[in-house]
Design a protein around this motif. Structure first.
Motif, PDB file in Angstrom:
ATOM      1  N   VAL A 168       0.837  -1.202   0.000  1.00  0.00           N
ATOM      2  CA  VAL A 168       0.000   0.000   0.000  1.00  0.00           C
ATOM      3  C   VAL A 168       0.871   1.251   0.000  1.00  0.00           C
ATOM      4  O   VAL A 168       2.048   1.203   0.334  1.00  0.00           O
TER       5      VAL A 168
ATOM      6  N   VAL B 219      -3.873   3.530  -0.509  1.00  0.00           N
ATOM      7  CA  VAL B 219      -4.403   2.832  -1.674  1.00  0.00           C
ATOM      8  C   VAL B 219      -3.485   1.663  -2.010  1.00  0.00           C
ATOM      9  O   VAL B 219      -2.324   1.635  -1.624  1.00  0.00           O
ATOM     10  N   ASP B 220      -4.039   0.699  -2.757  1.00  0.00           N
ATOM     11  CA  ASP B 220      -3.264  -0.484  -3.145  1.00  0.00           C
ATOM     12  C   ASP B 220      -2.541  -0.238  -4.465  1.00  0.00           C
ATOM     13  O   ASP B 220      -2.564   0.862  -5.011  1.00  0.00           O
ATOM     14  N   LYS B 221      -1.927  -1.283  -5.008  1.00  0.00           N
ATOM     15  CA  LYS B 221      -1.110  -1.150  -6.221  1.00  0.00           C
ATOM     16  C   LYS B 221      -1.928  -0.902  -7.479  1.00  0.00           C
ATOM     17  O   LYS B 221      -1.364  -0.644  -8.541  1.00  0.00           O
TER      18      LYS B 221
ATOM     19  N   ASN C  12      -6.653   1.629  -5.739  1.00  0.00           N
ATOM     20  CA  ASN C  12      -7.939   1.521  -5.048  1.00  0.00           C
ATOM     21  C   ASN C  12      -7.763   1.651  -3.539  1.00  0.00           C
ATOM     22  O   ASN C  12      -6.756   1.192  -2.999  1.00  0.00           O
TER      23      ASN C  12
ATOM     24  N   THR D  30      -7.687   0.795   0.217  1.00  0.00           N
ATOM     25  CA  THR D  30      -7.382  -0.507   0.793  1.00  0.00           C
ATOM     26  C   THR D  30      -8.398  -0.900   1.853  1.00  0.00           C
ATOM     27  O   THR D  30      -8.881  -0.065   2.616  1.00  0.00           O
ATOM     28  N   LYS D  31      -8.717  -2.187   1.877  1.00  0.00           N
ATOM     29  CA  LYS D  31      -9.668  -2.733   2.842  1.00  0.00           C
ATOM     30  C   LYS D  31      -9.206  -2.399   4.260  1.00  0.00           C
ATOM     31  O   LYS D  31      -8.033  -2.515   4.588  1.00  0.00           O
TER      32      LYS D  31
ATOM     33  N   ALA E 283      -9.987   2.120   3.969  1.00  0.00           N
ATOM     34  CA  ALA E 283     -10.631   2.850   2.879  1.00  0.00           C
ATOM     35  C   ALA E 283     -11.322   4.137   3.315  1.00  0.00           C
ATOM     36  O   ALA E 283     -11.235   5.148   2.636  1.00  0.00           O
TER      37      ALA E 283
ATOM     38  N   LEU F 144      -2.302  -3.034   8.929  1.00  0.00           N
ATOM     39  CA  LEU F 144      -2.880  -2.940   7.586  1.00  0.00           C
ATOM     40  C   LEU F 144      -4.399  -2.993   7.570  1.00  0.00           C
ATOM     41  O   LEU F 144      -5.021  -2.662   6.563  1.00  0.00           O
TER      42      LEU F 144
END
Length: 163
Positions: free
Chosen positions: A50, A67-69, A72, A74-75, A78, A132
């Motif tokens: 992230v 955000v992720d790669k 978006n 991230t869970k 968010a 995370l």
């Protein structure tokens, strides 16, 4: 058109490009392909899959979201934003962040219409480590920056001093 503006971390490097009249940040892979188009006002470096991207300001302080790669949210992280002393980054499943809230007591200074004004409500900064999933692992604890003496602490020093 974009240009590389950071080192590679986890196979992605920060790039800078114009979106309209504004400079924005995104990410490219090692082949030079744009993976996340420039869209963020500022961005950090990837760690644990992230990256922190600037989400605006809260009580006149910069706040970040992760955000992720694919770019978006991230869970678990968010719908949350965090303050930081710089760009927060996950390492070993943890990131040092600030929780910024407004207390009912005290006052703070804000810029309004080009003038500094004292207004009710004290900005409260609590510092700690999140995982995370966005859960606090250490802290958060309120910090009086005067007691830190302007020093930056490593995670180990922070925990030994405060927990």
């Amino acid at each position: 058109e974009h240009s590389k503006s950071g080192d590679f971390h986890e196979g992605l490097a920060r790039v800078r490009g114009k979106v309209g009249e504004q400079w924005r940040y995104g990410f490219m892979d090692t082949s030079g392909a744009l993976v996340i188009p420039p869209q963020f006002e500022d961005a950090g470096d990837f760690g644990d899959g992230v990256v922190a991207v600037l989400a605006g300001k809260q009580h006149n302080q910069r706040v970040w979201r992760f955000v992720d790669k694919a770019g978006n949210p991230t869970k678990g992280l968010a719908d949350r934003t965090f303050g930081s002393l710089s760009r927060p980054q996950f390492q070993g499943g943890l990131a040092l962040v600030k929780e910024i809230t407004l207390g009912e007591d005290g006052t703070r200074w804000v810029m309004e219409n080009g003038q500094m004004n004292e207004v009710p409500g004290r900005v409260i900064e609590k510092v700690g480590y999140i995982n995370l999933e966005g859960a606090w692992v250490f802290g958060p604890m309120e910090v009086d920056w005067g007691t830190f003496g302007g020093m930056m602490y490593t995670g180990k020093q922070f925990c030994e001093r405060n927990f």
